[in-house]
Write a protein that holds these residues in place. Structure first.
Motif, PDB file in Angstrom:
ATOM      1  N   LEU A   1       0.847  -1.203   0.000  1.00  0.00           N
ATOM      2  CA  LEU A   1       0.000   0.000   0.000  1.00  0.00           C
ATOM      3  C   LEU A   1       0.879   1.248   0.000  1.00  0.00           C
ATOM      4  CD1 LEU A   1      -2.748  -0.866   2.636  1.00  0.00           C
ATOM      5  CD2 LEU A   1      -3.086  -0.546   0.190  1.00  0.00           C
ATOM      6  N   GLN A   2       0.495   2.220  -0.804  1.00  0.00           N
ATOM      7  CA  GLN A   2       1.203   3.500  -0.855  1.00  0.00           C
ATOM      8  C   GLN A   2       0.242   4.602  -0.447  1.00  0.00           C
ATOM      9  OE1 GLN A   2       2.689   3.655  -4.864  1.00  0.00           O
ATOM     10  NE2 GLN A   2       4.435   2.358  -4.376  1.00  0.00           N
ATOM     11  N   PHE A   3       0.740   5.506   0.387  1.00  0.00           N
ATOM     12  CA  PHE A   3      -0.080   6.576   0.933  1.00  0.00           C
ATOM     13  C   PHE A   3       0.510   7.938   0.629  1.00  0.00           C
ATOM     14  CE2 PHE A   3      -1.093   2.917   3.438  1.00  0.00           C
ATOM     15  CZ  PHE A   3      -2.439   3.037   3.719  1.00  0.00           C
ATOM     16  N   LEU A   4      -0.387   8.885   0.331  1.00  0.00           N
ATOM     17  CA  LEU A   4      -0.030  10.298   0.231  1.00  0.00           C
ATOM     18  C   LEU A   4      -0.635  10.989   1.436  1.00  0.00           C
ATOM     19  CD1 LEU A   4       0.909  12.916  -1.230  1.00  0.00           C
ATOM     20  CD2 LEU A   4      -1.332  12.928  -2.359  1.00  0.00           C
ATOM     21  N   PHE A   5       0.195  11.698   2.188  1.00  0.00           N
ATOM     22  CA  PHE A   5      -0.246  12.514   3.319  1.00  0.00           C
ATOM     23  C   PHE A   5      -0.022  13.958   2.886  1.00  0.00           C
ATOM     24  CE2 PHE A   5       1.505   8.520   4.880  1.00  0.00           C
ATOM     25  CZ  PHE A   5       0.442   8.011   5.586  1.00  0.00           C
ATOM     26  N   HIS A   6      -1.097  14.711   2.710  1.00  0.00           N
ATOM     27  CA  HIS A   6      -1.033  16.063   2.144  1.00  0.00           C
ATOM     28  C   HIS A   6      -1.535  17.059   3.186  1.00  0.00           C
ATOM     29  CE1 HIS A   6      -1.794  19.441  -0.546  1.00  0.00           C
ATOM     30  NE2 HIS A   6      -1.077  18.801  -1.462  1.00  0.00           N
ATOM     31  N   ILE A   7      -0.630  17.816   3.774  1.00  0.00           N
ATOM     32  CA  ILE A   7      -0.984  18.747   4.855  1.00  0.00           C
ATOM     33  C   ILE A   7      -1.571  20.024   4.265  1.00  0.00           C
ATOM     34  CG2 ILE A   7      -0.140  20.050   6.841  1.00  0.00           C
ATOM     35  CD1 ILE A   7       2.241  17.936   6.859  1.00  0.00           C
ATOM     36  N   GLY A   8      -2.852  20.220   4.496  1.00  0.00           N
ATOM     37  CA  GLY A   8      -3.527  21.426   4.018  1.00  0.00           C
ATOM     38  C   GLY A   8      -3.854  21.368   2.536  1.00  0.00           C
ATOM     39  N   ILE A   9      -4.551  22.394   2.083  1.00  0.00           N
ATOM     40  CA  ILE A   9      -4.950  22.518   0.676  1.00  0.00           C
ATOM     41  C   ILE A   9      -4.282  23.752   0.088  1.00  0.00           C
ATOM     42  CG2 ILE A   9      -6.927  22.786  -0.892  1.00  0.00           C
ATOM     43  CD1 ILE A   9      -6.734  20.047   0.613  1.00  0.00           C
ATOM     44  N   ASN A  10      -3.653  23.558  -1.067  1.00  0.00           N
ATOM     45  CA  ASN A  10      -2.918  24.616  -1.779  1.00  0.00           C
ATOM     46  C   ASN A  10      -1.723  25.137  -0.979  1.00  0.00           C
ATOM     47  OD1 ASN A  10      -4.637  24.490  -4.028  1.00  0.00           O
ATOM     48  ND2 ASN A  10      -6.101  25.845  -3.010  1.00  0.00           N
ATOM     49  N   THR A  11      -1.264  24.356  -0.004  1.00  0.00           N
ATOM     50  CA  THR A  11      -0.156  24.782   0.851  1.00  0.00           C
ATOM     51  C   THR A  11       1.199  24.738   0.136  1.00  0.00           C
ATOM     52  OG1 THR A  11      -0.200  22.553   1.774  1.00  0.00           O
ATOM     53  CG2 THR A  11      -1.259  24.305   3.070  1.00  0.00           C
ATOM     54  N   VAL A  12       1.240  24.161  -1.043  1.00  0.00           N
ATOM     55  CA  VAL A  12       2.466  24.214  -1.844  1.00  0.00           C
ATOM     56  C   VAL A  12       2.851  25.679  -2.084  1.00  0.00           C
ATOM     57  CG1 VAL A  12       1.285  24.093  -4.092  1.00  0.00           C
ATOM     58  CG2 VAL A  12       3.652  23.295  -3.882  1.00  0.00           C
ATOM     59  N   SER A  13       1.848  26.567  -2.121  1.00  0.00           N
ATOM     60  CA  SER A  13       2.079  28.000  -2.337  1.00  0.00           C
ATOM     61  C   SER A  13       2.910  28.639  -1.226  1.00  0.00           C
ATOM     62  CB  SER A  13       0.749  28.740  -2.459  1.00  0.00           C
ATOM     63  OG  SER A  13       0.024  28.228  -3.556  1.00  0.00           O
ATOM     64  N   LEU A  14       2.968  27.986  -0.060  1.00  0.00           N
ATOM     65  CA  LEU A  14       3.758  28.520   1.055  1.00  0.00           C
ATOM     66  C   LEU A  14       5.254  28.265   0.872  1.00  0.00           C
ATOM     67  CD1 LEU A  14       1.428  27.536   4.024  1.00  0.00           C
ATOM     68  CD2 LEU A  14       1.834  29.835   3.099  1.00  0.00           C
ATOM     69  N   LYS A  15       5.614  27.463  -0.125  1.00  0.00           N
ATOM     70  CA  LYS A  15       7.015  27.166  -0.462  1.00  0.00           C
ATOM     71  C   LYS A  15       7.821  26.698   0.743  1.00  0.00           C
ATOM     72  CE  LYS A  15       6.845  30.205  -4.364  1.00  0.00           C
ATOM     73  NZ  LYS A  15       6.999  31.531  -4.857  1.00  0.00           N
ATOM     74  N   GLY A  16       7.191  25.906   1.591  1.00  0.00           N
ATOM     75  CA  GLY A  16       7.883  25.328   2.735  1.00  0.00           C
ATOM     76  C   GLY A  16       7.789  26.136   4.013  1.00  0.00           C
ATOM     77  N   ASP A  17       7.313  27.387   3.917  1.00  0.00           N
ATOM     78  CA  ASP A  17       7.200  28.219   5.113  1.00  0.00           C
ATOM     79  C   ASP A  17       6.138  27.635   6.047  1.00  0.00           C
ATOM     80  OD1 ASP A  17       7.686  30.362   6.827  1.00  0.00           O
ATOM     81  OD2 ASP A  17       6.179  31.641   5.858  1.00  0.00           O
ATOM     82  N   GLY A  18       6.536  27.300   7.261  1.00  0.00           N
ATOM     83  CA  GLY A  18       5.614  26.711   8.223  1.00  0.00           C
ATOM     84  C   GLY A  18       5.704  25.191   8.294  1.00  0.00           C
ATOM     85  N   PHE A  19       6.597  24.591   7.511  1.00  0.00           N
ATOM     86  CA  PHE A  19       6.764  23.139   7.472  1.00  0.00           C
ATOM     87  C   PHE A  19       8.215  22.762   7.751  1.00  0.00           C
ATOM     88  CE2 PHE A  19       3.271  24.227   4.690  1.00  0.00           C
ATOM     89  CZ  PHE A  19       2.293  23.313   5.038  1.00  0.00           C
TER      90      PHE A  19
END
Length: 166
Positions: free
Chosen positions: A80-98
């Protein structure tokens, strides 16, 4: 010589996946993004997090860490392969806050912190914090998937049961 007479095992393997985040598990339909809500990314569940930590819900291998650290893919020993995606459209934060504590290829243990995230920073930037957990290869690997909703504690509560194809 007698191997052709051996009975094939018909036992199914049931895999339980524990919550990677503490919060409230909800159906994917609640995610404000059609790709997730419509099931286009795969089957799964979403969690409205109360704590800014994503932990490994099982022993596995890090298949991929998204460069901006807002998402990770893990592979379970069952395939089994899983994607864990924190938030929606958070790629726009460019890593800020992660803050990621893992790299692609790492072996991880259940309970290990994978990514820490700042819930207030994400919300303050105007992004939903809801976190989809997607089985990206469910159709290839499972006979059935059962999803659970309600309050969950990371590492303690089952969010998904899968019957693996034999």
């Amino acid at each position: 010589m007698f191997s052709k007479w051996r009975k094939k095992s018909t036992e199914s393997q049931v895999v339980e996946i524990y919550s990677p985040v503490t919060g409230n598990a909800v159906p994917l339909a609640n995610v404000p993004d059609e790709a997730f809500a419509g099931g286009h990314m795969g089957k799964g569940v979403a969690i409205e997090p109360l704590v800014g930590q994503l932990i490994a819900p099982f022993d596995g291998t890090v298949a991929h860490v998204i460069k901006s650290n807002h998402a990770v893919m893990l592979e379970h020993a069952s395939g089994l392969q899983f994607l864990f995606h924190i938030g929606i459209n958070t790629v726009s934060l460019k890593g800020d806050g992660f803050t990621s504590h893992i790299s692609t290829g790492d072996k991880v243990k259940a309970g290990q912190v994978l990514i820490e995230f700042d819930i207030e920073k994400i919300k303050g930037a105007g992004y939903p914090i809801i976190t989809p957990i997607i089985v990206t290869n469910a159709d290839e690997v499972t006979n059935s998937i059962e999803l659970f909703n309600g309050p969950v504690k990371a590492g303690s509560d089952v969010i998904l049961k899968a019957v693996i194809k034999s």
